[in-house]
Design a protein around this motif. Structure first.
Motif: not given
Length: 601
Positions: A152-176
């Motif tokens: 339970a303690a490590i799950t939010p660490v992993a999912t937050t990290a994945a969300a950060n990477v997805n946020s970066l990818v979304n921004s880069v894709a949105g920028a063309g």
């Protein structure tokens, strides 16, 4: 500060980049932009720490490895983070988390912010590499392991990290950005740092949680950003294969680090890990080879064009045989006959765009029942079986074709007309693709259904000892190959349904002569496509957000010069024919030989 397993062949990547051209999804990359942590760091942390991190030596020139990291093996010379943002550039830092940490080492979201603040932009020809998340997990494991509920303690660490990477990818894709290569995390329990330790199960749970969340988010981002091709490179899937048989990749030690904190091994390239979690230069070469399989799937997968082309050729040959049975000089007689034939063939095909050169060898048989109610009409029913082994640089397979043809002809004096229609079931088996991560081979099988029709007309002229026959023919052949996906641990290519079809026209001149007890014949002609409406090859990656890419493939033969010759005679009631037929095209040459026996019933 962890990085992974695998490295790549610069020569292969350079060849791929040069060879594969096309449209918006051409997989031709003009520059590379890198965001990540120590697996991608080309010396950034070393520069900003004043040459102290990592200590070099023993680490190679500021890399967390014994040599260049995999992003340096992708065919680009990327500057460090303080270089020009208009060319290839690397913002990855050893120890970076996925978040917006502003201090050194900069978090990956902060890396992107620094890049754009310096005037950095993205275009459709950019390749962007994104790899991170391990440091978030490393830093979260001690507290999670000491808690009452580690999972339970490590799950939010992993999912937050994945969300950060997805946020970066979304921004880069949105920028063309045209193409974004996102790499997931490998199985940490196989690294020297975690192997056989109490922390290994929790570390692997964190990785699988991260990878699952990352993949789910990337599919969502890919759906919302169709202008970018987001490719997920799966390091986790290949981890067990590497660990189980490192020797086939040139590695002798995958369990221990080359550098134990005090001494360095004598041959780093025989080790996969340089320290507890970072690959050696040899390990990075393996990763780069894997990246090649993902980055150039559209062009590499176009080699599958050979499958439909082979089934098409089998169907075309069967129609040719039906027409030939009803266009000889010998007069027809009322009655029934049975014909059997054994065939051998070979084909050599040139390289055509994305498709490399290939060769094939095969054999087969044909049995036909023919009947004629009079000297003017004749009809036939023929069954054929063919098997062909096709080999190219990276793709091998076998085709078994089982065909049925119905044909009929009319002749009056020296004029003749005949027509044939037929179908075939084609089994495309033993498909083996040698991936860019050799010696890993992917396997598959699929099916095809082929149809065709042919109309031929001509006449005979007796020239005194030699008879000549000018003739012309039209043929339509279509072969529908079912889509399929590969089985294997590299990039699992997924191929769409494909139809290879064309309307061809042919003119030829045949000569026949009697030489004692035997007759001889020879024929020359030319065939070309009047309408080639074959589908492009469509390739994606199975269970991956990567787009389906299309490749137009040139007709395998183009214009074809036709040549055939043979001899025939009777042995008792049986007529024996030995013949050769060749096709010499713009892109391929084929040779078909056989012996045929005809027995009146």
């Amino acid at each position: 500060m962890s990085r992974y397993l695998t490295g790549g062949a610069v020569a292969v990547l350079a060849l791929a980049a040069c060879a594969f051209a096309g449209s918006a999804s051409a997989q031709t990359y003009n520059r590379l932009v890198v965001f990540g942590d120590s697996l991608s760091d080309n010396g950034n942390l070393f520069l900003i720490s004043g040459g102290t991190q990592p200590p070099s030596p023993p680490y190679f020139q500021g890399r967390f490895s014994s040599g260049p990291v995999f992003t340096e093996l992708l065919g680009f010379n990327a500057a460090n983070f303080n270089g020009s943002v208009t060319g290839s550039i690397n913002y990855a830092f050893g120890g970076s988390r996925t978040d917006a940490t502003a201090g050194v080492p900069f978090g990956m979201l902060n890396q992107l912010a620094r890049y754009t603040a310096s005037g950095g932009t993205f275009s459709s020809t950019d390749l962007v590499s994104v790899l991170g998340g391990a440091n978030d997990i490393f830093q979260g494991l001690p507290a999670a392991g000491a808690s009452a509920s580690p999972v339970a303690a490590i799950t939010p660490v992993a999912t937050t990290a994945a969300a950060n990477v997805n946020s970066l990818v979304n921004s880069v894709a949105g920028a063309g950005a045209g193409t974004i290569l996102v790499t997931n995390l490998p199985k940490l329990s196989l690294t020297p740092q975690f192997r056989s330790t109490p922390a290994a199960p929790l570390a692997d749970y964190a990785v699988t949680t991260f990878n699952t969340a990352l993949q789910t988010g990337l599919f969502t981002t890919a759906g919302a950003r169709p202008g970018s091709n987001i490719i997920l490179m799966d390091l986790f899937k290949v981890s067990d294969t590497l660990a189980a048989n490192p020797g086939q990749f040139g590695i002798t030690n995958i369990t221990q680090p080359c550098f134990n904190g005090v001494t360095v091994c004598s041959n780093p390239d025989s080790y996969f890990y340089f320290d507890g979690v970072h690959p050696t230069a040899a390990g990075h070469r393996i990763i780069a080879q894997l990246a090649t399989d993902y980055l150039y799937y559209g062009a590499i997968g176009a080699q599958s064009t050979l499958q439909g082309e082979t089934t098409y050729r089998h169907r075309e040959d069967a129609l040719d045989a039906a027409g030939e049975a009803l266009s000889g000089r010998e007069a027809w007689e009322a009655g029934v006959s049975i014909t059997t034939a054994a065939l051998i063939d070979s084909v050599d095909t040139d390289a055509r765009g994305s498709a490399t050169e290939s060769s094939s060898d095969g054999w087969g048989g044909r049995i036909a029942l023919e009947a004629g109610p009079s000297a003017n009409w004749r009809f036939g029913l023929a069954g054929t079986a063919r098997t062909t082994d096709v080999e190219s640089q990276a793709l091998n397979f076998n085709v078994e074709s089982f065909g049925l043809d119905v044909y009929g002809g009319w002749r009056s004096g020296d004029v003749f007309v005949n027509a044939a229609v037929g179908v075939a079931r084609d089994n495309i088996d033993d498909i083996e693709r040698l991936t860019s991560l050799a010696p890993i081979v992917h396997t598959a099988e699929t099916r095809a259904f082929s149809t065709g029709a042919r109309l031929q007309g001509g006449m005979w002229f007796d020239m005194g000892g030699v008879a000549l026959s000018p003739r012309a023919a039209l043929a339509y052949v279509s072969s529908d190959v079912d889509g399929y996906y590969e089985q294997g641990v590299g990039a699992q290519y997924q191929y769409g349904d494909r139809t290879v079809k064309a309307l061809t026209g042919e003119v030829a001149l045949r000569a026949e002569a009697e030489m004692g007890r035997f007759g001889v014949f020879a024929e020359g002609g030319y065939r070309d496509a009047l309408d080639d409406s074959s589908d492009p090859v469509r390739v994606g990656i199975y269970n991956n957000p990567a787009q389906v890419l299309s490749r137009e493939i040139d007709d395998p033969f183009g214009g074809q010069f036709l040549a055939s010759a043979g001899v025939e005679g009777s042995v008792g009631p049986v007529k024996v024919t030995v013949a050769y037929r060749g096709r010499f095209g713009d892109h391929a040459d084929s040779h078909l030989g056989g012996i045929q026996l005809t027995l009146p019933l």
